[in-house]
Design a protein around this motif. Sequence first.
Motif, PDB file in Angstrom:
ATOM      1  N   ALA A  16      45.551  31.136  39.073  1.00  0.00           N
ATOM      2  CA  ALA A  16      45.811  31.892  40.303  1.00  0.00           C
ATOM      3  C   ALA A  16      44.599  31.954  41.223  1.00  0.00           C
ATOM      4  CB  ALA A  16      46.244  33.316  39.941  1.00  0.00           C
ATOM      5  N   ARG A  17      43.481  31.322  40.810  1.00  0.00           N
ATOM      6  CA  ARG A  17      42.216  31.366  41.565  1.00  0.00           C
ATOM      7  C   ARG A  17      41.790  32.810  41.808  1.00  0.00           C
ATOM      8  NH1 ARG A  17      40.820  26.109  43.604  1.00  0.00           N
ATOM      9  NH2 ARG A  17      39.111  27.112  44.709  1.00  0.00           N
ATOM     10  N   ARG A  18      41.887  33.624  40.775  1.00  0.00           N
ATOM     11  CA  ARG A  18      41.417  35.008  40.809  1.00  0.00           C
ATOM     12  C   ARG A  18      40.141  35.142  39.988  1.00  0.00           C
ATOM     13  NH1 ARG A  18      46.685  36.304  38.952  1.00  0.00           N
ATOM     14  NH2 ARG A  18      45.676  36.939  37.007  1.00  0.00           N
ATOM     15  N   GLY A  19      39.378  36.193  40.266  1.00  0.00           N
ATOM     16  CA  GLY A  19      38.208  36.484  39.458  1.00  0.00           C
ATOM     17  C   GLY A  19      38.579  37.343  38.259  1.00  0.00           C
ATOM     18  N   LEU A  20      37.936  37.087  37.127  1.00  0.00           N
ATOM     19  CA  LEU A  20      38.105  37.892  35.919  1.00  0.00           C
ATOM     20  C   LEU A  20      36.733  38.409  35.518  1.00  0.00           C
ATOM     21  CD1 LEU A  20      39.838  38.909  33.514  1.00  0.00           C
ATOM     22  CD2 LEU A  20      39.284  36.743  32.370  1.00  0.00           C
ATOM     23  N   LEU A  21      36.586  39.720  35.444  1.00  0.00           N
ATOM     24  CA  LEU A  21      35.298  40.330  35.163  1.00  0.00           C
ATOM     25  C   LEU A  21      35.071  40.512  33.669  1.00  0.00           C
ATOM     26  CD1 LEU A  21      33.256  41.436  37.440  1.00  0.00           C
ATOM     27  CD2 LEU A  21      35.571  40.885  38.196  1.00  0.00           C
ATOM     28  N   ALA A  22      33.858  40.187  33.224  1.00  0.00           N
ATOM     29  CA  ALA A  22      33.414  40.457  31.856  1.00  0.00           C
ATOM     30  C   ALA A  22      32.228  41.402  31.935  1.00  0.00           C
ATOM     31  CB  ALA A  22      33.019  39.166  31.155  1.00  0.00           C
ATOM     32  N   PHE A  23      32.292  42.516  31.203  1.00  0.00           N
ATOM     33  CA  PHE A  23      31.247  43.533  31.246  1.00  0.00           C
ATOM     34  C   PHE A  23      30.587  43.665  29.878  1.00  0.00           C
ATOM     35  CE2 PHE A  23      34.375  44.740  34.459  1.00  0.00           C
ATOM     36  CZ  PHE A  23      33.577  44.958  35.576  1.00  0.00           C
ATOM     37  N   ASN A  24      29.267  43.758  29.870  1.00  0.00           N
ATOM     38  CA  ASN A  24      28.530  43.850  28.619  1.00  0.00           C
ATOM     39  C   ASN A  24      28.671  45.217  27.967  1.00  0.00           C
ATOM     40  OD1 ASN A  24      27.675  41.293  29.195  1.00  0.00           O
ATOM     41  ND2 ASN A  24      25.490  41.733  28.995  1.00  0.00           N
ATOM     42  N   VAL A  25      28.928  45.205  26.664  1.00  0.00           N
ATOM     43  CA  VAL A  25      29.006  46.412  25.851  1.00  0.00           C
ATOM     44  C   VAL A  25      27.703  46.561  25.069  1.00  0.00           C
ATOM     45  CG1 VAL A  25      30.162  47.520  23.895  1.00  0.00           C
ATOM     46  CG2 VAL A  25      31.505  46.272  25.612  1.00  0.00           C
ATOM     47  N   VAL A  26      27.066  47.717  25.178  1.00  0.00           N
ATOM     48  CA  VAL A  26      25.882  48.016  24.380  1.00  0.00           C
ATOM     49  C   VAL A  26      26.175  49.169  23.427  1.00  0.00           C
ATOM     50  CG1 VAL A  26      23.443  48.694  24.417  1.00  0.00           C
ATOM     51  CG2 VAL A  26      24.346  47.196  26.210  1.00  0.00           C
ATOM     52  N   THR A  27      26.843  50.195  23.939  1.00  0.00           N
ATOM     53  CA  THR A  27      27.176  51.368  23.140  1.00  0.00           C
ATOM     54  C   THR A  27      28.684  51.624  23.227  1.00  0.00           C
ATOM     55  OG1 THR A  27      26.985  52.965  24.956  1.00  0.00           O
ATOM     56  CG2 THR A  27      24.940  52.380  23.782  1.00  0.00           C
ATOM     57  N   LEU A  28      29.164  52.566  22.433  1.00  0.00           N
ATOM     58  CA  LEU A  28      30.573  52.957  22.502  1.00  0.00           C
ATOM     59  C   LEU A  28      30.922  53.441  23.902  1.00  0.00           C
ATOM     60  CD1 LEU A  28      33.310  53.576  21.200  1.00  0.00           C
ATOM     61  CD2 LEU A  28      32.379  55.789  20.480  1.00  0.00           C
ATOM     62  N   GLU A  29      29.991  54.148  24.535  1.00  0.00           N
ATOM     63  CA  GLU A  29      30.249  54.653  25.884  1.00  0.00           C
ATOM     64  C   GLU A  29      30.466  53.508  26.880  1.00  0.00           C
ATOM     65  OE1 GLU A  29      28.815  57.779  23.486  1.00  0.00           O
ATOM     66  OE2 GLU A  29      27.826  55.851  23.896  1.00  0.00           O
ATOM     67  N   THR A 269      31.315  52.165  38.230  1.00  0.00           N
ATOM     68  CA  THR A 269      30.735  50.861  38.526  1.00  0.00           C
ATOM     69  C   THR A 269      31.698  49.738  38.162  1.00  0.00           C
ATOM     70  OG1 THR A 269      28.501  51.720  38.162  1.00  0.00           O
ATOM     71  CG2 THR A 269      28.782  49.331  38.032  1.00  0.00           C
ATOM     72  N   VAL A 270      32.329  49.853  36.994  1.00  0.00           N
ATOM     73  CA  VAL A 270      33.308  48.852  36.557  1.00  0.00           C
ATOM     74  C   VAL A 270      34.455  48.756  37.563  1.00  0.00           C
ATOM     75  CG1 VAL A 270      35.079  48.359  34.818  1.00  0.00           C
ATOM     76  CG2 VAL A 270      32.770  49.017  34.106  1.00  0.00           C
ATOM     77  N   ALA A 271      35.013  49.898  37.935  1.00  0.00           N
ATOM     78  CA  ALA A 271      36.138  49.897  38.876  1.00  0.00           C
ATOM     79  C   ALA A 271      35.732  49.282  40.213  1.00  0.00           C
ATOM     80  CB  ALA A 271      36.643  51.323  39.068  1.00  0.00           C
ATOM     81  N   ALA A 272      34.522  49.598  40.664  1.00  0.00           N
ATOM     82  CA  ALA A 272      34.058  49.053  41.945  1.00  0.00           C
ATOM     83  C   ALA A 272      33.946  47.544  41.902  1.00  0.00           C
ATOM     84  CB  ALA A 272      32.721  49.681  42.320  1.00  0.00           C
ATOM     85  N   PHE A 273      33.393  46.979  40.820  1.00  0.00           N
ATOM     86  CA  PHE A 273      33.286  45.525  40.701  1.00  0.00           C
ATOM     87  C   PHE A 273      34.677  44.894  40.645  1.00  0.00           C
ATOM     88  CE2 PHE A 273      28.768  45.926  39.727  1.00  0.00           C
ATOM     89  CZ  PHE A 273      28.249  44.708  40.161  1.00  0.00           C
ATOM     90  N   LEU A 274      35.581  45.498  39.879  1.00  0.00           N
ATOM     91  CA  LEU A 274      36.924  44.934  39.754  1.00  0.00           C
ATOM     92  C   LEU A 274      37.639  44.927  41.105  1.00  0.00           C
ATOM     93  CD1 LEU A 274      37.949  46.556  36.368  1.00  0.00           C
ATOM     94  CD2 LEU A 274      37.698  44.113  36.802  1.00  0.00           C
ATOM     95  N   LYS A 275      37.510  46.022  41.846  1.00  0.00           N
ATOM     96  CA  LYS A 275      38.161  46.095  43.150  1.00  0.00           C
ATOM     97  C   LYS A 275      37.509  45.143  44.158  1.00  0.00           C
ATOM     98  CE  LYS A 275      39.673  50.871  42.466  1.00  0.00           C
ATOM     99  NZ  LYS A 275      39.458  52.302  42.825  1.00  0.00           N
ATOM    100  N   ALA A 276      36.220  44.865  43.966  1.00  0.00           N
ATOM    101  CA  ALA A 276      35.505  43.981  44.908  1.00  0.00           C
ATOM    102  C   ALA A 276      36.034  42.550  44.861  1.00  0.00           C
ATOM    103  CB  ALA A 276      34.018  43.976  44.599  1.00  0.00           C
ATOM    104  N   VAL A 277      36.502  42.109  43.697  1.00  0.00           N
ATOM    105  CA  VAL A 277      36.979  40.729  43.599  1.00  0.00           C
ATOM    106  C   VAL A 277      38.511  40.655  43.547  1.00  0.00           C
ATOM    107  CG1 VAL A 277      34.884  39.990  42.443  1.00  0.00           C
ATOM    108  CG2 VAL A 277      36.844  40.675  41.065  1.00  0.00           C
ATOM    109  N   ALA A 278      39.183  41.797  43.713  1.00  0.00           N
ATOM    110  CA  ALA A 278      40.644  41.796  43.688  1.00  0.00           C
ATOM    111  C   ALA A 278      41.163  40.989  44.867  1.00  0.00           C
ATOM    112  CB  ALA A 278      41.167  43.220  43.741  1.00  0.00           C
ATOM    113  N   PRO A 279      42.252  40.225  44.646  1.00  0.00           N
ATOM    114  CA  PRO A 279      42.817  39.437  45.747  1.00  0.00           C
ATOM    115  C   PRO A 279      43.440  40.325  46.809  1.00  0.00           C
ATOM    116  CG  PRO A 279      44.217  39.316  43.793  1.00  0.00           C
ATOM    117  CD  PRO A 279      42.972  40.065  43.385  1.00  0.00           C
TER     118      PRO A 279
END
Length: 279
Positions: A16-29, A269-279
């Motif tokens: 679909a030529r969409r962006g898919l975000l991957a976020f680094n996990v360090v802690t449970l939070e 921050t996660v939501a902002a990045f996801l919305k930034a690349v949303a089609p």
Amino acid sequence: MPLVDTAELLRAAYAARRGLLAFNVVTLEHAEAIAAGAETAGAPAILAVSENTVRFHGGRPGPVAAAAAAVARSSGAPLALHLDHVESTELLHAAPAAGFGSVMFDASRLPYAENVEATAYAVRFGHGHGMWVEAELGRVGGKPGDAHTPGVRTDPAEAAEYAAATGVDALAVAVGSSHAMTERTAVLDHALIAELRRALSVPLVLHGSSGVPDGELRRAVGAGMTKINVGTALNAAFTGAVRAALAGDARTVDPRGCLRTAREAMAETVAAFLKAVAP
């Protein structure tokens, strides 16, 4: 929701030529924040655990992977579990049993021929154990020995040759981003991204996306980038929130208050990045 395979999410985004975000996990939070942010944005995401994070957790991938997977399964968002920047063959071999559906095998520090040989082995092992495999060609800045200069950009012809020789499922490319940036000032080579997209039949991956402005990320996806990796931006949100919370009450001893604010800051921050690349 059941844990989703990285391959399933990547194939859909690539087609679909969409962006898919991957976020680094360090802690449970971190994992909880990624899930919450994905739910807020109504988007899928990848929970990425790096070799450095495994080392931080005593060198055992199982506990942090199990925690991240449990968070994903309890989330309403489609989430996948990925093992990132693996240089250790031992850790590669441990990935399937730990529950990872995909792995990024990083042999980019090696000379080209050795990179091909090591990555081809990682692909054979990964595919033999049901894992999708990403690799890297070119030097993404921000790590020892790397240089954030045009001279380290990925060459499209070499990338096509490398993908064919190794059989990788996706390729991280050097197009102007850099790991560990704390300011969003990176300028990407969008013409090169488009050329790489034309030269390759596998998804392109952008590492070091924390330092890339929203507009640049949207242009990168439009030019042909698929997987967008974010790590430092979450850590900056985490530490900033903790620092502010502790400064506001020097007598506090219960960590839950500052961890709660840190988790909330990361989710935003996660939501902002996801919305930034949303089609």
